[in-house]
Design an enzyme around this catalytic site. Structure first.
Site, mmCIF file in Angstrom:
data_model
loop_
_atom_site.group_PDB
_atom_site.id
_atom_site.type_symbol
_atom_site.label_atom_id
_atom_site.label_comp_id
_atom_site.label_asym_id
_atom_site.label_seq_id
_atom_site.Cartn_x
_atom_site.Cartn_y
_atom_site.Cartn_z
ATOM 1 N N SER A 95 100.369 49.426 14.745
ATOM 2 C CA SER A 95 101.034 48.583 13.750
ATOM 3 C C SER A 95 99.975 47.874 12.913
ATOM 4 C CB SER A 95 101.903 47.544 14.470
ATOM 5 O OG SER A 95 102.111 46.437 13.635
ATOM 6 N N GLY A 157 115.023 36.099 12.598
ATOM 7 C CA GLY A 157 116.483 36.270 12.606
ATOM 8 C C GLY A 157 116.954 37.199 11.505
ATOM 9 N N SER A 159 116.420 40.590 11.652
ATOM 10 C CA SER A 159 116.529 41.925 12.254
ATOM 11 C C SER A 159 115.296 42.788 12.083
ATOM 12 C CB SER A 159 117.758 42.662 11.712
ATOM 13 O OG SER A 159 118.904 41.989 12.080
ATOM 14 N N ASP A 215 123.313 44.380 13.460
ATOM 15 C CA ASP A 215 122.033 44.540 12.767
ATOM 16 C C ASP A 215 121.717 46.015 12.519
ATOM 17 O OD1 ASP A 215 122.158 41.927 13.528
ATOM 18 O OD2 ASP A 215 120.531 42.030 14.976
#
Ligand code: GLA
Length: 438
Positions: A95, A157, A159, A215
């Site tokens: 990542s 929050g 997603s 989500d």
């Protein structure tokens, strides 16, 4: 205070901090960045770059696992995953947040939380999807190398995990020839609903977060320019036009930067209370309750000998009234009435009432969310509420487009006065679902 003291203190008065907006990478920029990281780390060309958006929910909070309605939009902020199929069952992941660390996993060794195959950290969301697709019978998934570049704020929050799962799902759908996703232009909605199921399974079983599915549905099934009316009872959806910009309105997202977690027990406790209340009331899901019989249902819960009767009453009241508010807002949006005057007031009132219910009955807000919502309203927002799981995370405010900066400044100032770390802001234009560039 003397005149000279007062002019001295105003001379040294703190300058208000300017609001900081978290930019979204365009699919082209994000794809380029992910492909570059992939080449640097794996010294090869990826087969492609797939992306998937985060979401904000306009209304319908904590309704999904109760079989109710939710109304999310996809954000322009996305996870981008450059991925190359391998001929073995190895997975290597990197990542951009930690480009020096490559995680290596074996797909045959992955298992749910609490088993020897348990996976920790962000890798769980990626290999969890591979695991779930196979367990759900979608087909055999090959090993792969993948590089992630995401601009969905982590723990905000919004997603970020569902975006990661959905980008993995559409990538594996293509390299594994599962044939489920279709394209962004011509999505296969039934196939995507199956991908949602596997993403939710990955999150519940491999990542260990007992979330409901809103989500993942938003990330895979939304449409640009639309909100997604999601009926969590049967997974059916309706695309509701949601073009605020043409009406001079904006949805301002306030990322409180109070990190929220879906695995710390609070979310699971709320879900368990709802399931318990449903059992006591003799229904499968709280969405089965008839809103006109709510008072009777609440009285039954209050009279039960349960030690947590008070909580059961409050949680149930939130869920049932929130489903009704979602229905009411969807009705307004589908009616095509312009969002002005009294209609706009009704919309704002529904958002405000949702927040109040989450604050008082669901008890999942907190000082950061409440401060953001109150300051936004005081600065002229038509309505404001927390969005997502709560306990930190983000809030949304419906504002006149010309007031976006002023409302953001007012929120920053309120945070400063309250001694809170400055929040961040995002633009919430309803965007496209998960897919692949070009
Ligand atoms: C989190 C979960 C969703 C949903 C919301 C609350 O975002 O992942 O499934 O329950 O909280 O509406």
């Amino acid at each position: 205070m003397s005149a000279s003291q007062s002019s001295q203190s105003s001379q040294f008065a703190k300058q208000p901090v300017a609001p900081v907006f978290t930019p979204a990478l365009s699919p082209a920029e994000g794809s380029r960045a992910a492909a570059t990281l992939f080449r640097e780390v794996f010294a090869a060309e990826p087969d492609g770059v797939w992306y998937a958006p985060g979401r904000v929910n306009i209304i319908g909070e904590h309704t999904d696992y109760n079989g109710g309605l939710a109304l999310p939009i996809a954000l322009p902020h996305r996870a981008h995953l450059a991925l190359r199929r391998r001929e073995d069952r190895t997975v290597r992941l990197v990542s951009s947040r930690d480009p020096g660390a490559v995680e290596v996993l074996d797909l045959d060794a992955v298992g749910p939380v609490g088993t020897p195959g348990e996976v920790s950290g962000w890798a769980a969301y990626v290999v969890g999807v591979a695991w779930a697709l196979e367990h759900d019978g979608a087909g055999t998934v090959p090993g792969f190398d993948a590089a992630l570049v995401s601009c969905v704020p982590l723990g905000g929050g919004l997603s970020s995990s569902a975006a990661l799962e959905a980008s993995t799902a559409v990538a594996l759908d293509e390299v594994g020839a599962l044939g489920l996703a279709g394209t962004v232009e011509e999505p296969d909605d039934a196939g995507r609903a199956r991908l949602v199921t596997s993403c939710v399974r990955a999150e519940n079983e491999v990542a260990g977060a007992p979330t409901g599915g809103m989500d993942q549905s938003a990330s895979l099934r939304c449409r640009a320019g639309h909100a997604l009316e999601l009926d969590c009872r049967d997974g059916s959806v309706r695309h509701v036009p949601f073009d605020l910009a043409s009406q001079g309105l904006s949805l301002l997202v306030i990322d409180t930067r109070a990190e929220h977690s879906l695995t710390d027990g609070q979310y699971g406790a709320r879900r368990a209370s709802c399931e318990k209340a449903a059992r006591i009331l003799g229904v499968d899901l709280l969405a089965d309750l008839d809103p006109s019989d709510l008072a009777t249902a609440l009285a039954r819960l209050a009279d039960s000998a349960e030690p947590d009767a008070v909580e059961l009453v409050k949680r149930t009241r939130h869920v049932v009234t929130e489903i009704e508010r979602t229905r009411a807002l969807t009705r307004i949006l589908t009616s095509g009435q312009p969002l002005t005057g009294e209609v706009l007031e009704r919309v704002g009132g529904l958002l405000d009432a949702s927040h109040e219910s989450l604050r008082v009955d669901y008890e999942c807000t907190g000082v950061e969310l409440d401060t953001a919502v109150e300051a936004a309203r005081a600065a002229g927002a038509h309505g404001a509420r927390m969005t997502g799981g709560g306990f930190g995370g983000s809030a949304i405010a419906l504002v006149d487009s010309q007031d976006v900066e002023a409302v953001a400044e007012a929120v920053v100032a309120a945070y400063d006065r309250t001694g809170l770390r400055a929040p961040a802001f995002l633009d919430a234009t309803p965007s496209a679902p998960a897919g692949r560039l070009g």
